[in-house]
Design an enzyme around this catalytic site. Structure first.
Site, PDB file in Angstrom:
ATOM      1  N   ASP A  71       0.811  -1.219   0.000  1.00 58.43           N
ATOM      2  CA  ASP A  71       0.000   0.000   0.000  1.00 58.43           C
ATOM      3  C   ASP A  71       0.847   1.273   0.000  1.00 58.43           C
ATOM      4  OD1 ASP A  71      -2.070  -1.767   0.077  1.00 58.43           O
ATOM      5  OD2 ASP A  71      -2.608  -1.406   2.163  1.00 58.43           O
TER       6      ASP A  71
ATOM      7  N   TYR B  84       1.076  -7.377  -4.158  1.00 59.07           N
ATOM      8  CA  TYR B  84       0.798  -8.533  -3.307  1.00 59.07           C
ATOM      9  C   TYR B  84      -0.435  -9.307  -3.742  1.00 59.07           C
ATOM     10  CZ  TYR B  84      -2.229  -5.053  -0.937  1.00 59.07           C
ATOM     11  OH  TYR B  84      -3.154  -4.079  -0.645  1.00 59.07           O
TER      12      TYR B  84
END
Length: 739
Positions: free
Chosen positions: A265, A304
């Site tokens: 993130d 991811y």
């Protein structure tokens, strides 16, 4: 009509599900159990043979439920690990698998034999479960071991981190359920690193708390993995590398022996895969390998999940090629929130050249914080056990409520082939609230779905009632009556009312009751609303206008109470409020109210106020990543649900709102989560979605863009990427206030 009258009028209809009480339950499900004929009385005292060399934590645990004696007549309990001379004759029966064990209860002895120390400890945990369930001990043999090496929980959510008490409770729960890993990485702990303090040690108070958690983890044979998140502002230089090494050393001095580095993130320089691999390898070579007693490093990469991966760009292949082979790589699946499949694991394993270390984003609710996710943990491929090096569940910030899913994940990761989600869910509920399991089951059954969300991930909810609800609504729309169906609906709402009242008084698990109290209040009002709804239908069918009017007024009061709860509890900045039963129950009530209100207007020529929730305003965007993001409308504030992940906006990409109908704007706020409001963003208004005009505004000192009053009514407002390249930002806030 009062709540108590409604409750007792319907109480006789309640039929509660139950879980079999005579079945031996071993959690997680063992690989092999052979029950033999016969049983023995629980020994009054036992001789612990081998305890001086056996795992100390296993011995300590065993001594909590057996009285230890020394006389030869005392019942013999042999315990220890492979190689113990007292267990030599059983060596062939011990599974040659990490953490495996052999447990036998015989007429004259009990054998507890682990392949290693953790195996011995898990054998004692199994024996403890048997002791707690049986008056006498059944004769049996159990051969057991886990399918997945690392099994546990990553505290990796956004929002309020768990309290110290939460973590202590959970670490005990992990030990009870044979989970061996806890990864500490709450996004809102600045010393973890998503904030600004990853370079500095913890203050003394926080450090001492971590030290106590480490001891509790050790007592439960749980590896405490401390994670750092440096990617937002890391400089790829020796100075920041040394800061990270010093931080790891400070954690090592506290007692940490397992570490992770997160790069999820983020955007910008921190996403460079060559630099990430270089840093991880340096830490591995100069810290992990030199310490000798530190477990292999864990990496959470920037890409991811598969939907964010661009193999041509080379991020994942670079990690696969460059990372030291011992370093684990985390993976959430095909999407941020995703089921876990064999195909998906084979795809990622091929690119990272190792078995994926799963970070499963369930039951995490940091993107739907007004919901509780207490349903079954399904969507996990039972053929995937040999394709992953670890399986971590990322739970809700509500620790006790998360235990239903954690219990199920423990079952899955231990014995993937034999995992049955519904059976695990039923057992979890019984385990977490034994005396009121039926009431908790009713609540969890109706609090499982996420509601509309930007990830598009949904869960089944109210599955046992759904068909009955659909049939009832269809009968209402067709102006038909089915007494049997109506009684089933009444029974369900009576169950809801019953369950909410029972749970509010529960003493089994006060921490859980405290956590979910706002939802219990809302659930009770929902049950009461359902019963009032049935009376409304009957009053209309009987042409009893005065009674209908009174009941409709009562329903309005219930709606107002629910609205008040949702606007005073759980007021987080992302998805504030308290939602319950949103997949089946709430739509059933609201849809029926709409039909009855329309019929009332036709019959009596009077329009009733609409009681069903309705948001006319719409998301307006051509960015695929945000297409499913919900829009909320409350007190003239229209808000796009914030997104926690990086949003990638192509050239010409836009995100905004369609106001229905067009109206004047009083103000607007846009927060991109970046240090400066980007020059590539233009904020625009339009009456038709084709012709656009600039919306005047500017960033404040927090770099939140503020727009003022519009002179005219507009139907559309948007931010647009005016550059020629793809850009990255966060969508922390997009809020419009209308006049």
């Amino acid at each position: 009509m009062h709540l108590r009258q409604l409750f007792f009028a319907a109480l006789f209809l309640i039929s509660l599900s139950s879980i079999g009480k005579n079945t031996l339950i071993i959690q997680p499900t063992p690989q092999s159990v052979e029950l033999k004929s016969g049983e023995i009385e629980k020994p009054a005292a036992v001789r612990l043979i081998g305890k001086t060399t056996a795992d100390a934590h296993a011995v300590n645990l065993l001594q909590t439920f057996f009285t230890e004696g020394t006389a030869k007549k005392d019942f013999a309990v042999y315990m220890g690990e492979r190689g113990n001379r007292d267990l030599r004759r059983y060596a062939a029966r011990i599974p040659a698998r990490a953490e495996g064990y052999y447990l036998a209860i015989e007429n004259d002895k009990i054998i507890i034999a682990g392949n290693d120390k953790r195996g011995t400890y898990y054998a004692v945990r199994t024996l403890q479960q048997i002791m707690e369930q049986s008056q006498n001990l059944p004769l049996l043999e159990i051969t057991d071991y886990p399918d997945v090496a690392a099994r546990g929980v990553v505290e990796g959510f956004y929002g309020t981190p768990w309290s110290f008490e939460d973590r202590i409770s959970l670490l005990n729960f992990f030990g009870e359920n044979k989970l061996n890993t806890y990864i500490y990485g709450p996004k809102d702990d600045p010393y973890h690193g998503f904030g600004e303090k990853w370079r500095v040690p913890y203050p003394e108070k926080e450090a001492q708390a971590i030290k106590k958690l480490l001891q509790k983890a050790e007592d439960n044979h749980v590896d405490f993995v401390w994670a750092i998140h440096p990617g937002r502002d890391i400089k790829w230089n020796a100075e920041d590398r040394d800061f990270l090494m010093k931080k790891f050393e400070s954690m090592y001095q506290l007692g940490v022996r397992a570490f992770a580095v997160f790069f999820d993130d983020i955007s910008g320089e921190g996403t460079n895969p060559e630099k990430q691999a270089e840093l991880l390898n340096y830490v591995d070579n100069n810290f992990v390998q030199k310490k000798k007693d530190v477990l292999p490093l864990i990496l959470c990469p920037t890409e991811y999940n598969k939907s964010w991966s661009n193999i041509e760009r080379g991020y994942l292949p670079t990690l696969g090629k460059n990372l030291n082979p011992s370093i684990h790589t985390m993976w959430t699946g095909d999407r941020v929130i995703s089921d876990i499949t064999v195909d998906g694991l084979q795809w990622i394993n091929n690119h990272i050249r190792r078995e994926a270390y799963i970070w499963w984003n369930f039951p995490v609710s940091d993107y739907v914080r007004d919901h509780l996710l207490m349903g079954p943990a399904y969507g996990l491929d039972t053929d995937a056990g040999n394709l992953m090096s670890g399986f971590m569940t990322n739970p809700m910030e509500r620790a006790e409520a998360s235990k239903i899913a954690i219990y199920s994940v423990a079952d899955y990761a231990w014995n993937t082939q034999n995992y049955e989600p519904m059976h695990a869910w039923e057992r979890a509920i019984k385990n977490i609230m034994p005396s009121d399991a039926d009431a908790l089951r009713i609540f969890a059954h109706h609090n499982a779905d996420l509601g509309a969300n930007g990830h598009g991930y949904r869960r089944d909810e109210s599955w046992e009632f759904k068909e009955t609800a659909n049939e009832y609504l269809q009968n209402i729309r067709n102006n038909q009556t089915d007494l049997n169906n109506t009684l089933k609906v009444q029974e369900e709402f009576a169950n809801i009312l019953y369950a909410s009242n029972i749970l509010m008084q529960n003493q089994d698990n006060p921490a859980l009751v405290k956590e979910i109290a706002p939802w219990l209040k809302q659930f009770r009002l929902l049950g009461e609303s359902g019963l009032v709804l049935l009376s409304l239908e009957q009053a209309f069918a009987n042409k009893n206008k005065s009674r209908f009017d009174a009941l409709y007024g009562y329903m309005k009061q219930l709606k107002e109470q629910m609205h008040e709860i949702s606007n005073t509890h759980n007021q987080n900045p992302y998805q504030p409020g308290v939602k319950t039963g949103t997949l089946v129950l709430e739509p059933l009530i609201d849809s029926t109210l709409l039909v009855l209100a329309d019929r009332y207007a036709e019959t009596y020529g009077t329009t009733l106020p609409r009681l069903a929730d309705y948001t006319p305003h719409l998301l307006f965007s051509n960015v695929e990543q945000v297409k499913d993001t919900p829009v909320r409308f409350l007190r003239k504030n229209i808000t796009i649900n914030p997104l926690l992940e990086v949003v990638k906006i192509p050239a010409g990409g836009y995100i905004g709102l369609e106001l229905v109908p067009a109206q004047k704007i009083a103000s607007a706020r846009i927060n991109t989560g970046l240090e400066q409001f980007p020059a590539w963003i233009a904020v625009q208004l339009s009456t038709d979605g084709v012709n656009w005009t600039p919306y005047n505004g500017k960033p404040n000192n927090q770099n939140v863009w503020i727009g003022g009053k519009s002179e005219s009514a507009y139907r559309f407002i948007r931010l647009i990427n005016t550059s020629e390249n793809e850009q990255e930002m966060y969508l922390r806030q997009f809020e419009v206030k209308v006049e």
